[in-house]
Design a protein around this motif. Structure first.
Motif, PDB file in Angstrom:
ATOM      1  N   GLU A   5       1.116  -0.908   0.406  1.00  0.00           N
ATOM      2  CA  GLU A   5      -0.390  -0.062   0.071  1.00  0.00           C
ATOM      3  C   GLU A   5       1.059   1.059   0.026  1.00  0.00           C
ATOM      4  OE1 GLU A   5      -3.144   1.816   3.160  1.00  0.00           O
ATOM      5  OE2 GLU A   5      -2.954  -0.324   2.817  1.00  0.00           O
ATOM      6  N   ILE A   8      -0.978   7.425   1.873  1.00  0.00           N
ATOM      7  CA  ILE A   8      -1.324   8.894   1.058  1.00  0.00           C
ATOM      8  C   ILE A   8      -2.134   9.567   2.795  1.00  0.00           C
ATOM      9  CG2 ILE A   8      -3.964   8.369   0.421  1.00  0.00           C
ATOM     10  CD1 ILE A   8      -3.615   5.680  -1.123  1.00  0.00           C
ATOM     11  N   ASP A   9      -2.558  10.262   1.985  1.00  0.00           N
ATOM     12  CA  ASP A   9      -2.959  10.937   3.148  1.00  0.00           C
ATOM     13  C   ASP A   9      -3.581  12.623   2.066  1.00  0.00           C
ATOM     14  OD1 ASP A   9      -0.708  13.014   2.265  1.00  0.00           O
ATOM     15  OD2 ASP A   9       0.646  12.583   3.979  1.00  0.00           O
ATOM     16  N   GLU A  31      -9.868  13.593   5.154  1.00  0.00           N
ATOM     17  CA  GLU A  31     -10.369  12.078   5.274  1.00  0.00           C
ATOM     18  C   GLU A  31     -11.799  12.109   5.493  1.00  0.00           C
ATOM     19  OE1 GLU A  31      -7.507   8.400   6.410  1.00  0.00           O
ATOM     20  OE2 GLU A  31      -7.189  10.212   7.064  1.00  0.00           O
ATOM     21  N   SER A  34     -13.809   5.648   6.787  1.00  0.00           N
ATOM     22  CA  SER A  34     -13.866   4.606   6.716  1.00  0.00           C
ATOM     23  C   SER A  34     -13.425   3.472   7.011  1.00  0.00           C
ATOM     24  CB  SER A  34     -13.887   4.378   5.397  1.00  0.00           C
ATOM     25  OG  SER A  34     -14.403   3.641   4.602  1.00  0.00           O
ATOM     26  N   THR A  37     -11.433  -1.190   2.561  1.00  0.00           N
ATOM     27  CA  THR A  37      -9.864  -1.756   2.477  1.00  0.00           C
ATOM     28  C   THR A  37      -9.191  -1.582   1.215  1.00  0.00           C
ATOM     29  OG1 THR A  37     -11.316  -4.077   1.655  1.00  0.00           O
ATOM     30  CG2 THR A  37     -10.242  -3.563   4.278  1.00  0.00           C
ATOM     31  N   ASN A  39      -9.770   1.199  -0.728  1.00  0.00           N
ATOM     32  CA  ASN A  39      -9.234   2.590  -1.267  1.00  0.00           C
ATOM     33  C   ASN A  39      -9.870   3.463   0.008  1.00  0.00           C
ATOM     34  OD1 ASN A  39     -10.118   2.803  -4.478  1.00  0.00           O
ATOM     35  ND2 ASN A  39     -11.619   1.699  -3.107  1.00  0.00           N
ATOM     36  N   ALA A  40      -8.351   4.320  -0.214  1.00  0.00           N
ATOM     37  CA  ALA A  40      -8.377   5.796   0.754  1.00  0.00           C
ATOM     38  C   ALA A  40      -9.789   6.470  -0.022  1.00  0.00           C
ATOM     39  CB  ALA A  40      -7.466   6.110   0.628  1.00  0.00           C
ATOM     40  N   TYR A  42     -11.723  10.443   0.281  1.00  0.00           N
ATOM     41  CA  TYR A  42     -11.518  11.858   0.401  1.00  0.00           C
ATOM     42  C   TYR A  42     -11.989  12.355   0.554  1.00  0.00           C
ATOM     43  CZ  TYR A  42      -6.962  10.984   3.039  1.00  0.00           C
ATOM     44  OH  TYR A  42      -5.472   9.680   3.485  1.00  0.00           O
ATOM     45  N   ARG A  51     -11.416   8.569  -4.689  1.00  0.00           N
ATOM     46  CA  ARG A  51     -10.684   7.869  -3.676  1.00  0.00           C
ATOM     47  C   ARG A  51      -9.838   7.305  -4.672  1.00  0.00           C
ATOM     48  NH1 ARG A  51     -15.200   4.042  -3.207  1.00  0.00           N
ATOM     49  NH2 ARG A  51     -14.202   2.350  -4.674  1.00  0.00           N
ATOM     50  N   ARG A  54      -5.996   1.711  -2.680  1.00  0.00           N
ATOM     51  CA  ARG A  54      -4.693   0.882  -1.963  1.00  0.00           C
ATOM     52  C   ARG A  54      -3.645   0.332  -2.426  1.00  0.00           C
ATOM     53  NH1 ARG A  54      -5.873   3.224   3.635  1.00  0.00           N
ATOM     54  NH2 ARG A  54      -7.551   3.716   3.905  1.00  0.00           N
ATOM     55  N   ASN A 271      -7.252  -3.525  11.428  1.00  0.00           N
ATOM     56  CA  ASN A 271      -8.519  -3.151  10.484  1.00  0.00           C
ATOM     57  C   ASN A 271      -9.575  -3.237  11.508  1.00  0.00           C
ATOM     58  OD1 ASN A 271     -11.170  -2.311   9.983  1.00  0.00           O
ATOM     59  ND2 ASN A 271     -10.310  -2.070   7.725  1.00  0.00           N
TER      60      ASN A 271
END
Length: 293
Positions: A5, A8-9, A31, A34, A37, A39-40, A42, A51, A54, A271
């Motif tokens: 992964e 990402i921020d 953010e 969520s 697992t 996609n991150a 925002y 989206r 990851r 998680n």
């Protein structure tokens, strides 16, 4: 959550937007809380979401969603994500990514929703999706027969020694494997009807989101919602709404059990929300026991 992964921020999201979609460069980025697992996610301003996959497997879903969601959406009884733009990889991020329209709503708590209304709405959604012409559609992420998951499911049970009732879990799994296979071609399925992929408003289903697993497969996979979302008191209503026969229900039990076992095994240290949901599902399935054939 995954070894492959990328980092990402919000700063990365802001840089990607400024570089590729400068018309939105001044919008705030926040953010979204969520447990997803793949996609991150925002929020971009008030009306958009970003989206970022990851994992490389999730990145492959970007093209699928941009191609198919505009076609599926008008045929479904609730809202689905509307892709607005497709972002491209750059020096800071390796894969394609998406900008979608924001959809208001709340994720239902597993097993604690307004069960009768939500059971009806879920059955209505799944029925409508299953009836859409699947010509040209890709295979679902969960398109394989249950038997193809046998080794991985048994491995997950072994890895969870002392955490789940192995004898009961394997008895339920063996019953699902004995269920007659579906005859006929596959249909469109969502394949991941979990609480985190649903939005409700006023106790009713408002939207189904995250179509990363969607494609052609066995409609029994969409029975995941019976244990991932609904309490025991609403399962028969959901089953009746879908017209699921005994064989389909048994396969659905197997799918829910296999998915939950693998989630619990894989995410138990990374998680906590996913793990809690998986434990809930396994508990509900074992409490129900093997369905009558």
């Amino acid at each position: 959550m995954h070894e492959d992964e990328p980092d990402i921020d919000a700063g990365l999201v802001q840089r990607l937007i400024e570089a590729q979609f400068p018309q939105w460069a001044g919008l705030p980025v926040a953010e979204v809380d969520s447990a997803g697992t793949s996609n991150a996610i925002y929020r971009l301003g008030d009306a958009l979401t970003v989206r970022l996959p990851r994992r490389p497997e999730a990145a492959q879903d970007v093209e699928t969603e941009h191609r198919w969601l505009p076609r599926l959406g008008p045929l479904l009884p609730v809202a689905v994500p509307v892709p607005v733009e497709r972002g491209e990889p750059d020096a800071d991020y390796p894969w394609a990514w998406s900008v979608h329209r924001w959809i208001d709503g709340t994720n239902p708590a597993p097993g604690a929703a307004d069960s009768a209304l939500l059971a009806d709405d879920l059955a209505r959604f799944a029925t409508a999706l299953h009836r859409i012409d699947p010509a040209g559609a890709p295979p679902s992420y969960r398109s394989e027969p249950l038997a193809a998951r046998d080794a991985a499911t048994r491995s997950a049970v072994a890895a969870l020694h002392g955490e789940v009732d192995a004898d009961a879990a394997l008895a339920l799994w063996d019953d699902a494997l004995r269920a007659p296979a579906r005859s006929g071609a596959g249909v469109w399925i969502h394949a991941d009807l979990q609480s985190g992929n649903l939005l409700t408003a006023g106790g009713r289903l408002a939207a189904v989101i995250d179509f990363g697993c969607a494609g052609v497969g066995d409609p029994a996979v969409d029975l995941l919602a019976a244990w991932y979302v609904l309490p025991a008191s609403a399962r028969e209503r959901f089953r009746d709404g879908l017209g699921a026969d005994a064989a389909m229900w048994r396969r659905g039990c197997g799918w829910a059990l296999s998915v939950a076992l693998m989630e619990l095994s894989y995410y138990r240290d990374t998680n906590p929300v996913m793990v809690a949901n998986a434990r809930h599902v396994i508990g509900e399935l074992l409490a129900d026991g093997a369905p009558a054939s």
